[in-house]
Write a protein that holds these residues in place. Structure first.
Motif, PDB file in Angstrom:
ATOM      1  N   SER A 151      -0.711   0.881  19.154  1.00  0.00           N
ATOM      2  CA  SER A 151       0.047   1.864  18.135  1.00  0.00           C
ATOM      3  C   SER A 151       0.812   0.707  17.306  1.00  0.00           C
ATOM      4  N   ALA A 152       1.360  -0.747  17.689  1.00  0.00           N
ATOM      5  CA  ALA A 152       2.056  -1.678  16.569  1.00  0.00           C
ATOM      6  C   ALA A 152       0.928  -1.458  15.428  1.00  0.00           C
ATOM      7  N   LEU A 153      -0.148  -1.389  15.486  1.00  0.00           N
ATOM      8  CA  LEU A 153      -1.033  -1.690  14.616  1.00  0.00           C
ATOM      9  C   LEU A 153      -1.109  -1.142  12.925  1.00  0.00           C
ATOM     10  N   GLY A 154      -0.468   0.169  13.216  1.00  0.00           N
ATOM     11  CA  GLY A 154       0.187   1.021  12.048  1.00  0.00           C
ATOM     12  C   GLY A 154       1.512   0.332  11.586  1.00  0.00           C
ATOM     13  N   GLY A 155       2.411  -0.605  12.326  1.00  0.00           N
ATOM     14  CA  GLY A 155       3.430  -1.088  11.484  1.00  0.00           C
ATOM     15  C   GLY A 155       2.797  -2.968  10.945  1.00  0.00           C
ATOM     16  N   CYS A 156       1.719  -2.668  11.172  1.00  0.00           N
ATOM     17  CA  CYS A 156       0.638  -4.434  11.331  1.00  0.00           C
ATOM     18  C   CYS A 156      -0.003  -3.921   9.632  1.00  0.00           C
ATOM     19  N   VAL A 157      -0.982  -3.135   9.849  1.00  0.00           N
ATOM     20  CA  VAL A 157      -1.760  -2.774   8.335  1.00  0.00           C
ATOM     21  C   VAL A 157      -0.079  -2.760   7.444  1.00  0.00           C
ATOM     22  N   LEU A 158       0.567  -2.828   7.421  1.00  0.00           N
ATOM     23  CA  LEU A 158       1.724  -2.853   6.496  1.00  0.00           C
ATOM     24  C   LEU A 158       1.908  -3.914   5.568  1.00  0.00           C
ATOM     25  N   CYS A 159       1.223  -5.061   6.171  1.00  0.00           N
ATOM     26  CA  CYS A 159       0.946  -6.396   5.818  1.00  0.00           C
ATOM     27  C   CYS A 159       0.859  -6.680   4.442  1.00  0.00           C
ATOM     28  N   ILE A 160      -0.757  -5.559   4.272  1.00  0.00           N
ATOM     29  CA  ILE A 160      -1.831  -5.755   3.298  1.00  0.00           C
ATOM     30  C   ILE A 160      -1.513  -4.569   2.442  1.00  0.00           C
ATOM     31  N   THR A 161      -0.698  -3.507   2.431  1.00  0.00           N
ATOM     32  CA  THR A 161       0.007  -1.960   1.608  1.00  0.00           C
ATOM     33  C   THR A 161      -0.148  -3.329   0.151  1.00  0.00           C
ATOM     34  N   GLY A 162      -0.776  -2.296  -0.640  1.00  0.00           N
ATOM     35  CA  GLY A 162      -0.570  -3.124  -2.526  1.00  0.00           C
ATOM     36  C   GLY A 162      -2.254  -4.195  -2.448  1.00  0.00           C
ATOM     37  N   ALA A 163      -3.047  -3.916  -1.414  1.00  0.00           N
ATOM     38  CA  ALA A 163      -4.295  -5.441  -1.978  1.00  0.00           C
ATOM     39  C   ALA A 163      -5.019  -4.412  -2.549  1.00  0.00           C
ATOM     40  N   GLU A 164      -4.809  -2.698  -2.484  1.00  0.00           N
ATOM     41  CA  GLU A 164      -6.344  -2.412  -3.331  1.00  0.00           C
ATOM     42  C   GLU A 164      -6.070  -2.553  -4.926  1.00  0.00           C
ATOM     43  N   ALA A 165      -4.705  -3.168  -5.375  1.00  0.00           N
ATOM     44  CA  ALA A 165      -4.673  -2.922  -6.895  1.00  0.00           C
ATOM     45  C   ALA A 165      -4.976  -3.919  -7.186  1.00  0.00           C
ATOM     46  N   MET A 166      -5.436  -5.424  -6.069  1.00  0.00           N
ATOM     47  CA  MET A 166      -6.490  -6.249  -7.049  1.00  0.00           C
ATOM     48  C   MET A 166      -6.751  -5.823  -7.211  1.00  0.00           C
ATOM     49  N   PHE A 167      -7.541  -4.802  -6.723  1.00  0.00           N
ATOM     50  CA  PHE A 167      -9.136  -4.510  -8.030  1.00  0.00           C
ATOM     51  C   PHE A 167      -9.105  -3.304  -8.375  1.00  0.00           C
ATOM     52  N   ALA A 168      -7.783  -2.476  -8.548  1.00  0.00           N
ATOM     53  CA  ALA A 168      -7.869  -1.316  -8.692  1.00  0.00           C
ATOM     54  C   ALA A 168      -7.334  -1.909 -10.632  1.00  0.00           C
ATOM     55  N   ASP A 169      -6.406  -2.199 -10.848  1.00  0.00           N
ATOM     56  CA  ASP A 169      -5.980  -3.290 -12.129  1.00  0.00           C
ATOM     57  C   ASP A 169      -5.943  -3.988 -12.459  1.00  0.00           C
ATOM     58  N   LEU A 170      -7.568  -4.804 -11.769  1.00  0.00           N
ATOM     59  CA  LEU A 170      -8.390  -5.486 -13.295  1.00  0.00           C
ATOM     60  C   LEU A 170      -8.468  -5.780 -14.233  1.00  0.00           C
ATOM     61  N   GLY A 171      -8.416  -4.087 -14.494  1.00  0.00           N
ATOM     62  CA  GLY A 171      -8.611  -4.502 -16.174  1.00  0.00           C
ATOM     63  C   GLY A 171      -7.037  -3.876 -16.643  1.00  0.00           C
ATOM     64  N   HIS A 172      -6.638  -4.758 -15.673  1.00  0.00           N
ATOM     65  CA  HIS A 172      -5.387  -4.705 -16.899  1.00  0.00           C
ATOM     66  C   HIS A 172      -5.252  -6.045 -17.361  1.00  0.00           C
ATOM     67  N   PHE A 173      -5.533  -7.499 -16.342  1.00  0.00           N
ATOM     68  CA  PHE A 173      -5.709  -8.896 -16.864  1.00  0.00           C
ATOM     69  C   PHE A 173      -6.932  -9.050 -16.575  1.00  0.00           C
ATOM     70  N   SER A 174      -7.612  -9.865 -15.488  1.00  0.00           N
ATOM     71  CA  SER A 174      -8.515 -10.625 -15.305  1.00  0.00           C
ATOM     72  C   SER A 174      -9.017 -10.934 -13.921  1.00  0.00           C
ATOM     73  N   VAL A 175     -10.844 -11.263 -12.987  1.00  0.00           N
ATOM     74  CA  VAL A 175     -10.694 -12.279 -12.241  1.00  0.00           C
ATOM     75  C   VAL A 175      -9.822 -13.569 -11.738  1.00  0.00           C
ATOM     76  N   ARG A 176     -10.341 -14.649 -12.989  1.00  0.00           N
ATOM     77  CA  ARG A 176      -9.439 -15.114 -12.555  1.00  0.00           C
ATOM     78  C   ARG A 176      -7.591 -15.229 -12.444  1.00  0.00           C
ATOM     79  N   ALA A 177      -7.752 -14.276 -13.546  1.00  0.00           N
ATOM     80  CA  ALA A 177      -6.561 -14.719 -13.011  1.00  0.00           C
ATOM     81  C   ALA A 177      -5.497 -13.850 -12.039  1.00  0.00           C
ATOM     82  N   ILE A 178      -6.320 -13.022 -11.304  1.00  0.00           N
ATOM     83  CA  ILE A 178      -5.644 -12.651 -10.055  1.00  0.00           C
ATOM     84  C   ILE A 178      -6.187 -12.992  -8.929  1.00  0.00           C
ATOM     85  N   GLN A 179      -7.006 -14.312  -9.207  1.00  0.00           N
ATOM     86  CA  GLN A 179      -7.259 -14.744  -7.798  1.00  0.00           C
ATOM     87  C   GLN A 179      -6.857 -15.830  -8.060  1.00  0.00           C
TER      88      GLN A 179
END
Length: 827
Positions: free
Chosen positions: A320-348
């Motif tokens: 059950s605590a995994l539901g709280g642990c997963v909050l540590c990666i919230t926003g990770a998908e934005a690294m890929f979804a926001d790629l059009g605003h920036f560049s691969v190298r900048a995000i890396q």
């Protein structure tokens, strides 16, 4: 930007590379028009009363002027994401901006992760702390770092990221788009094809054939992409709702945040980046301070065995605590979804050098503090801040929480833009906020919709804990969709070794499914919210796509035949008056039926007609020189043409109709001159063929069987000239290459009377002005359709069409220059 995707084919398409040089090539129309019958190379003249002949022509594509995209000319070097990384300092500047736009959500997770985890698992021993810390550290390492930074970001579509960018990649290699408007000519766009490695090629072809041959697989793939996009939009609603703890304060913050979106990602990034940079510095510094001061032995958590001890000790509570642990990666998908605003190298660079080490230090420092003060788990972040720094850190944390939602707001704009271009979202107004970065956009309707929904969520839930429960499901759901699509990209496009391909979903997909199972256990505690949002947006997008496909199929069935147009004669059964009529349509093949409505409804028709077809292809950007395809419709005396404008989902269209008209005419004049040159060249080639009868030509004809095999092979002009100049025959004598060249017409084709007449008619029509002929179509389900189909088409889809952006909204055309004709499509 979004209106018309269509073309109609009658004669041979002009394709190839440039108009000159060694890259020039001759092609036959079978490469472009699958519906056209195959004709011999030498035209067979079949008399037709008053209308000349239906002729097969070999034409070399002229280098076209971009006649529809004035604004794209102002944006230099936009083709491909490599143009973004021009030099080191520009990359560093972009990396700095990503802190304020991409990583705000991921960076604020230390505010609530451990508080949520230890609300499910009370701290009773150091194993609980070390196990939770080890879970968090390896989750951040495995998913954001290993998966996104090293793998998923490489699956970008010429610098564009997100689920629809992956879908676009797949559509280019396999014809899986449900809208049947793809042409072979689209594959000649330089951004369309990517170099395919040779290993595993047979496996990739098998997968491609399976996807293309089964409509059920196409539908499943589309639903998967729409589901991922729906989850991202749901994230865009839930993330801002977590910006504050007090309802009134949260609402004020939300209104301010969405009000500044109109200034664009660049300005917002520069505004937010200093605060987020200070926030990450504070996280790292305080974490290091707590580690050194309280308990440096927490570094034992780098041993993953503590994860096993954590689950062994707490069993069901640990899950059950995994539901709280997963909050540590919230926003990770934005690294890929926001790629059009920036560049691969900048995000890396930003993640590996700033975000990742600062987050690790923050969590390690909090765990060290808990080793000494285990009762502080509920307010671990603020309790672990040194007293002297409490208020400054409190202010910075408040600002960071406000900024955190920017990542998913920008991602929502990008995903909606991509889905609109690919025919899966109703047309909305899009504002490009940067001339240098075409991916930086602002969608007013979506912005205010997100704001209203965020305020409603905050007012209803009034608890960030319940919102966090909902947010975990949305985030992990998007990750699972990305894992599935990237796996397909690895199989179909990258053609990676099968063992490595299997490792990707087995490792990352298994972890994500475990987290999803834990997050789904919180459905009653708020987890139902993202599922409700996703269902609503999925219904809207699938309904729009479903209705658009049915409408397109209805238009294809009702298209006007060429024979009927020839029977009408060059007057089209009415009066031709001076002027240029621009008729917009969505067909890929055939003359649109709406043209018949104009002929019936208008007392006269323009002397020059151009069928303008705007079509989006699954690439981010179409180069200017490859954007347009001009064709003649019917014989010359009809003065009817077609121009196909092909756009990528990042391309910008110019709204100034005067520039549009001027560039259109310039491009049409170039097309007419090139057509005259090609016809004269073809006539001379035909004469050479007839005059140079040889044993070689008879043998090649015998080998060809039906005489059409050579149509499937590109013919180079130089090769023809060389063969024509070296072949000898007893009957015809010898023709040298110099004599062959001298037989061709000069480049000055204005001496051609028919060309001069046509150019004169075009000038006269231009002086009389332009008229934009638009269709206002209504879509209705047939009477014998199922009740559900009638409900979806007659009410839901009809409502979306009435309230979406109109087709002519992107052009500032005076109302006096627009003619609309209504038409009902029965589907």
């Amino acid at each position: 930007m979004d209106e018309h995707d269509g073309i109609e084919e009658i004669s041979v398409r002009l394709v190839g590379s440039s108009a000159s040089g060694s890259d020039s090539r001759w092609v036959d129309g079978t490469e472009l028009d699958a519906e056209l019958p195959s004709y011999p190379v030498l035209d067979e003249i079949e008399g037709r009363q008053g209308y000349g002949s239906l002729r097969r022509r070999l034409v070399k594509r002229p280098k076209r002027v971009d006649s529809f995209d004035g604004e794209a000319m102002e944006i230099a070097g936009v083709h491909g994401h490599n143009s973004k990384d021009q030099n080191f300092w520009q990359t560093i500047t972009l990396a700095f901006q990503t802190l304020g736009v991409v990583y705000g959500d991921l960076g604020t997770s230390p505010l609530y992760v451990f508080a949520d985890v230890f609300s499910k698992v009370p701290i009773k021993s150091e194993v609980d702390i070390l196990g939770a810390l080890s879970l968090v550290m390896y989750t951040i390492t495995l998913l954001p770092l290993a998966k996104y930074i090293f793998v998923v970001l490489k699956a970008n579509d010429n610098g564009e990221g997100g689920t629809f960018a992956l879908y676009s990649l797949i559509c280019r290699y396999a014809n899986v788009n449900t809208l049947p408007n793809r042409q072979a000519a689209d594959e000649h766009i330089s951004n369309f094809r990517l170099k395919l490695p040779t290993p595993e090629f047979e496996r990739a072809l098998h997968i491609k054939e399976s996807l293309e041959s089964r409509s059920s697989l196409k539908t499943v793939l589309l639903l998967l992409v729409l589901m991922g996009t729906s989850m991202i939009i749901g994230d865009g609603i839930l993330t801002p709702a977590m910006s504050g703890a007090v309802v009134i304060v949260s609402i004020v913050i939300l209104v301010a945040l969405f009000s500044i979106q109109r200034f664009g990602t660049g300005k917002v990034g520069f505004m937010f980046s200093p605060a987020l940079a200070l926030w990450f510095f504070s996280l790292g510094s305080i974490g290091l301070y707590n580690l050194v001061k309280h308990d440096i032995t927490v570094l034992r958590a780098f041993n993953p065995a503590y994860i096993y001890f954590f689950f062994k000790r707490n069993s069901k509570d640990a899950w059950s605590a995994l539901g709280g642990c997963v909050l540590c990666i919230t926003g990770a998908e934005a690294m890929f979804a926001d790629l059009g605003h920036f560049s691969v190298r900048a995000i890396q660079i930003a993640f590996t050098c700033v975000v990742f080490p600062c987050l690790l230090l923050a969590y390690i420092g909090q765990a060290a503090y808990l080793m000494k003060y285990p009762d502080s788990a509920e307010r671990i972040f603020y309790d672990s801040v040194p007293d002297a720094l409490f208020w400054p850190v409190f202010v910075i944390a408040t600002l960071a929480a406000m900024i955190a939602s920017q990542a998913m707001i920008s991602a929502t704009f990008s995903c909606v833009k991509q889905s609109m271009a690919l025919g899966c979202f109703p047309r909305l107004k899009i504002i490009h906020t940067s001339r240098r970065k075409m991916g930086r956009i602002y969608i007013p309707v979506m912005n205010w919709f997100l704001m209203i929904m965020c305020i409603a969520v905050v007012a209803i839930f009034q608890s960030t804990t319940d919102i966090a429960n909902a947010y975990g499901i949305a985030e992990v759901g998007v990750m699972i969709v990305s894992t599935t699509l990237v796996t397909l990209v690895m199989l179909l496009i990258w053609q990676t070794n099968l063992l490595l391909v299997l490792c990707f979903p087995l490792v990352f997909g298994s972890v994500e499914l475990i987290y999803l199972s834990a997050a789904l256990s919180k459905i009653k505690e708020g987890g139902w919210l993202p599922l409700a949002f996703a269902t609503c947006f999925l219904s809207v997008m699938y309904t729009w796509n479903y209705g658009s496909v049915l409408k397109y199929q209805s238009e294809v069935k009702g298209k006007i035949s060429t024979d009927f147009m020839l029977e009408l004669g060059s007057t089209l059964g009415t009066v031709r008056v001076p002027g240029i009529g621009l008729l917009y349509n969505e067909l890929v093949q055939g003359i649109p039926s709406i043209f018949g409505q104009f002929l019936l409804g208008l007392p006269a028709i323009h002397s020059t007609m151009v069928f303008v077809c705007i079509k989006y292809v699954p690439v981010p950007v179409v180069p200017q020189e490859e954007r347009f395809l001009f064709r003649r419709v019917c014989p010359k005396d009809y003065h009817m043409f077609r121009c196909v404008a092909r756009y990528g989902y990042k391309d910008v269209q110019k709204e100034d109709h005067h520039a549009f008209e001027q560039l259109l005419v310039e491009s049409l004049v170039k097309f007419l001159r090139r057509e005259a040159q090609d016809l004269a060249l073809e006539m001379n080639l035909n004469e050479l063929e007839f005059d140079s009868v040889s044993v070689r030509s008879r043998d090649s004809g015998a080998q060809g069987g039906d005489g059409n095999d050579d149509l499937r092979i590109p013919l180079m002009r130089d090769r023809i000239l060389e063969e024509a100049g070296t072949v000898t025959s007893e009957e015809a004598g010898t023709v040298t290459s110099e004599e062959a060249v001298s037989a061709f017409p000069s480049s000055d084709v204005d001496e051609d009377p028919s060309l001069e007449y046509e150019l004169s008619a075009l000038r006269e029509a231009m002086d009389s002005g332009f008229t934009y002929m638009l269709a206002h179509g209504e879509v209705r389900a047939k009477k014998n359709s199922l009740f559900l189909k009638k409900l979806v088409i007659n009410y839901f889809y009809a409502f979306l069409r009435r309230n979406c952006r109109a087709g002519a909204a992107n052009m500032r055309v005076p109302h006096l220059n627009v003619i609309r004709v209504g038409m009902t499509y029965m589907v």
